[in-house]
Design a protein around this motif. Structure first.
Motif, PDB file in Angstrom:
ATOM      1  N   ARG A 107      40.255  45.958  35.912  1.00 22.13           N
ATOM      2  CA  ARG A 107      40.825  45.630  37.228  1.00 22.13           C
ATOM      3  C   ARG A 107      41.923  44.595  37.105  1.00 22.13           C
ATOM      4  O   ARG A 107      41.774  43.605  36.396  1.00 22.13           O
ATOM      5  CB  ARG A 107      39.727  45.115  38.158  1.00 22.13           C
ATOM      6  CG  ARG A 107      40.228  44.806  39.567  1.00 22.13           C
ATOM      7  CD  ARG A 107      39.085  44.411  40.470  1.00 22.13           C
ATOM      8  NE  ARG A 107      39.565  43.996  41.783  1.00 22.13           N
ATOM      9  CZ  ARG A 107      38.781  43.570  42.765  1.00 22.13           C
ATOM     10  NH1 ARG A 107      37.463  43.501  42.569  1.00 22.13           N
ATOM     11  NH2 ARG A 107      39.284  43.208  43.922  1.00 22.13           N
ATOM     12  N   GLU A 108      43.039  44.819  37.814  1.00 22.77           N
ATOM     13  CA  GLU A 108      44.170  43.902  37.807  1.00 22.77           C
ATOM     14  C   GLU A 108      43.979  42.841  38.892  1.00 22.77           C
ATOM     15  O   GLU A 108      43.791  43.151  40.069  1.00 22.77           O
ATOM     16  CB  GLU A 108      45.464  44.685  38.069  1.00 22.77           C
ATOM     17  CG  GLU A 108      46.728  43.867  37.956  1.00 22.77           C
ATOM     18  CD  GLU A 108      47.171  43.675  36.510  1.00 22.77           C
ATOM     19  OE1 GLU A 108      48.042  42.829  36.268  1.00 22.77           O
ATOM     20  OE2 GLU A 108      46.637  44.370  35.632  1.00 22.77           O
ATOM     21  N   ARG A 109      44.021  41.550  38.488  1.00 21.04           N
ATOM     22  CA  ARG A 109      43.874  40.445  39.444  1.00 21.04           C
ATOM     23  C   ARG A 109      44.845  39.332  39.099  1.00 21.04           C
ATOM     24  O   ARG A 109      45.303  39.220  37.966  1.00 21.04           O
ATOM     25  CB  ARG A 109      42.442  39.876  39.386  1.00 21.04           C
ATOM     26  CG  ARG A 109      41.385  40.734  40.051  1.00 21.04           C
ATOM     27  CD  ARG A 109      40.012  40.138  39.835  1.00 21.04           C
ATOM     28  NE  ARG A 109      38.987  40.827  40.612  1.00 21.04           N
ATOM     29  CZ  ARG A 109      37.690  40.642  40.462  1.00 21.04           C
ATOM     30  NH1 ARG A 109      37.241  39.791  39.550  1.00 21.04           N
ATOM     31  NH2 ARG A 109      36.823  41.293  41.212  1.00 21.04           N
ATOM     32  N   THR A 110      45.135  38.498  40.084  1.00 19.50           N
ATOM     33  CA  THR A 110      45.953  37.318  39.853  1.00 19.50           C
ATOM     34  C   THR A 110      45.077  36.187  39.333  1.00 19.50           C
ATOM     35  O   THR A 110      43.844  36.265  39.376  1.00 19.50           O
ATOM     36  CB  THR A 110      46.639  36.869  41.152  1.00 19.50           C
ATOM     37  OG1 THR A 110      45.626  36.442  42.083  1.00 19.50           O
ATOM     38  CG2 THR A 110      47.446  38.013  41.774  1.00 19.50           C
ATOM     39  N   GLU A 113      42.846  34.912  42.069  1.00 20.05           N
ATOM     40  CA  GLU A 113      41.715  35.806  42.331  1.00 20.05           C
ATOM     41  C   GLU A 113      40.634  35.658  41.260  1.00 20.05           C
ATOM     42  O   GLU A 113      39.441  35.679  41.574  1.00 20.05           O
ATOM     43  CB  GLU A 113      42.209  37.249  42.410  1.00 20.05           C
ATOM     44  CG  GLU A 113      43.024  37.541  43.666  1.00 20.05           C
ATOM     45  CD  GLU A 113      43.663  38.924  43.632  1.00 20.05           C
ATOM     46  OE1 GLU A 113      43.943  39.460  44.724  1.00 20.05           O
ATOM     47  OE2 GLU A 113      43.880  39.462  42.520  1.00 20.05           O
ATOM     48  N   HIS A 114      41.054  35.512  40.021  1.00 22.47           N
ATOM     49  CA  HIS A 114      40.080  35.298  38.947  1.00 22.47           C
ATOM     50  C   HIS A 114      39.325  33.981  39.148  1.00 22.47           C
ATOM     51  O   HIS A 114      38.112  33.903  38.942  1.00 22.47           O
ATOM     52  CB  HIS A 114      40.766  35.294  37.584  1.00 22.47           C
ATOM     53  CG  HIS A 114      41.092  36.655  37.059  1.00 22.47           C
ATOM     54  ND1 HIS A 114      40.132  37.613  36.807  1.00 22.47           N
ATOM     55  CD2 HIS A 114      42.295  37.227  36.723  1.00 22.47           C
ATOM     56  CE1 HIS A 114      40.713  38.716  36.336  1.00 22.47           C
ATOM     57  NE2 HIS A 114      42.011  38.506  36.277  1.00 22.47           N
ATOM     58  N   GLU A 117      36.813  34.359  41.990  1.00 26.52           N
ATOM     59  CA  GLU A 117      35.661  35.145  41.545  1.00 26.52           C
ATOM     60  C   GLU A 117      34.783  34.326  40.607  1.00 26.52           C
ATOM     61  O   GLU A 117      33.540  34.401  40.672  1.00 26.52           O
ATOM     62  CB  GLU A 117      36.148  36.413  40.835  1.00 26.52           C
ATOM     63  CG  GLU A 117      35.047  37.334  40.326  1.00 26.52           C
ATOM     64  CD  GLU A 117      34.224  37.960  41.442  1.00 26.52           C
ATOM     65  OE1 GLU A 117      33.224  38.634  41.116  1.00 26.52           O
ATOM     66  OE2 GLU A 117      34.573  37.772  42.628  1.00 26.52           O
ATOM     67  N   GLU A 133      35.487  35.257  33.846  1.00 26.03           N
ATOM     68  CA  GLU A 133      36.520  35.239  34.884  1.00 26.03           C
ATOM     69  C   GLU A 133      37.408  34.007  34.770  1.00 26.03           C
ATOM     70  O   GLU A 133      38.612  34.071  35.028  1.00 26.03           O
ATOM     71  CB  GLU A 133      35.867  35.288  36.271  1.00 26.03           C
ATOM     72  CG  GLU A 133      35.301  36.643  36.629  1.00 26.03           C
ATOM     73  CD  GLU A 133      36.366  37.729  36.662  1.00 26.03           C
ATOM     74  OE1 GLU A 133      37.472  37.476  37.183  1.00 26.03           O
ATOM     75  OE2 GLU A 133      36.106  38.828  36.145  1.00 26.03           O
ATOM     76  N   ARG A 136      39.941  34.551  32.120  1.00 25.78           N
ATOM     77  CA  ARG A 136      40.948  35.480  32.626  1.00 25.78           C
ATOM     78  C   ARG A 136      41.930  34.766  33.552  1.00 25.78           C
ATOM     79  O   ARG A 136      43.132  35.073  33.545  1.00 25.78           O
ATOM     80  CB  ARG A 136      40.255  36.634  33.350  1.00 25.78           C
ATOM     81  CG  ARG A 136      39.536  37.580  32.401  1.00 25.78           C
ATOM     82  CD  ARG A 136      38.562  38.480  33.096  1.00 25.78           C
ATOM     83  NE  ARG A 136      37.911  39.390  32.138  1.00 25.78           N
ATOM     84  CZ  ARG A 136      36.784  40.043  32.364  1.00 25.78           C
ATOM     85  NH1 ARG A 136      36.165  39.903  33.534  1.00 25.78           N
ATOM     86  NH2 ARG A 136      36.270  40.828  31.439  1.00 25.78           N
ATOM     87  N   ARG A 140      45.949  34.698  32.943  1.00 27.14           N
ATOM     88  CA  ARG A 140      46.919  35.118  33.954  1.00 27.14           C
ATOM     89  C   ARG A 140      47.871  33.979  34.297  1.00 27.14           C
ATOM     90  O   ARG A 140      49.083  34.199  34.483  1.00 27.14           O
ATOM     91  CB  ARG A 140      46.185  35.568  35.220  1.00 27.14           C
ATOM     92  CG  ARG A 140      45.571  36.941  35.134  1.00 27.14           C
ATOM     93  CD  ARG A 140      46.625  38.010  34.956  1.00 27.14           C
ATOM     94  NE  ARG A 140      46.036  39.329  35.028  1.00 27.14           N
ATOM     95  CZ  ARG A 140      46.506  40.394  34.422  1.00 27.14           C
ATOM     96  NH1 ARG A 140      47.578  40.288  33.646  1.00 27.14           N
ATOM     97  NH2 ARG A 140      45.919  41.573  34.545  1.00 27.14           N
TER      98      ARG A 140
END
Length: 222
Positions: A107-110, A113-114, A117, A133, A136, A140
């Motif tokens: 899944r692509e997230r900013t 967003e990571h 989460e 997360e 990640r 990012r």
């Protein structure tokens, strides 16, 4: 003196009252016969297991109780082997899937967003997922600020190596974060609150960091 059973060339079993050295010599001669040399690896493994089971059966107490005992031991060994094979298969499948997805997963997230989460998962004490997360989010953020170039399929170790070159003061922390990510993702090591706090502190420190070359460049310089 020991009594040893030696297979005869004709296939019959011969009992000899021989010494230990003689028994060893005859055993070696038996194993170098052509029929043993032509034996496949699978056949050799099967024969070894069969000999082991036969040994257990022979050493068990005689009678029904002894037979039940030997059978129980064999079943336990088989169950342990099956469990080990299944565990290795699951681990290999999980590692292969994770390697195919790369650091970020499918899944692509900013970065924001990571982080959100990660905080949610940490609030539920799901530390392993929260640690993943948070790393990640770090990746990012570093890509967004052009500290490291985006790279599909990048691993945690590759991220730590690339970012460490640009941010030397954080190289050790990034390498430790990559190891922690790998441990909770592939090594089945349970995540902890302490591990998550370490990852979150690294994230906060990196957000304010700038590469040394850029930090020393005078304002307005090309």
């Amino acid at each position: 003196m020991i009594v040893t059973v030696i297979p005869a060339v004709t296939g019959a079993m011969v009992l000899d009252d021989i010494g230990r050295d003689e028994a060893r010599r005859r055993a070696v001669e038996e194993l170098i016969k052509p029929e043993y040399q032509q034996e496949s690896l699978a056949e050799r493994i099967f024969r070894t297991i069969q000999d082991f089971v036969d040994g257990l059966t022979d050493s068990a107490p005689k009678g029904v109780a002894g037979g039940v005992f030997a059978l129980a031991i064999v079943l336990l060994i088989v169950a342990a082997l099956v469990a080990l094979i299944a565990w290795q298969a699951r681990r290999a499948t999980r590692a292969h899937r994770a390697a195919a997805d790369g650091l970020f997963g499918p899944r692509e997230r900013t970065a924001a967003e990571h982080r959100a989460e990660a905080d949610r998962l940490a609030g539920e004490s799901r530390w392993s997922e929260a640690i993943r997360e948070r790393l990640r989010a770090i990746a990012r953020d570093l890509e967004h600020r052009a500290i490291v170039a985006p790279q599909p399929g990048r691993t945690a170790d590759e991220l730590a190596e690339a970012a460490g070159r640009e941010l030397p003061p954080f190289a050790a922390g990034l390498a430790a974060a990559a190891r922690l990510f790998d441990d909770v993702t592939y090594g089945e090591v349970p995540g902890t609150a302490e591990g998550y706090r370490t990852m979150a502190d690294l994230d906060e420190g990196l957000r304010a960091a700038r590469p040394a070359a850029r930090a020393t460049t005078p304002a307005g310089a090309p």
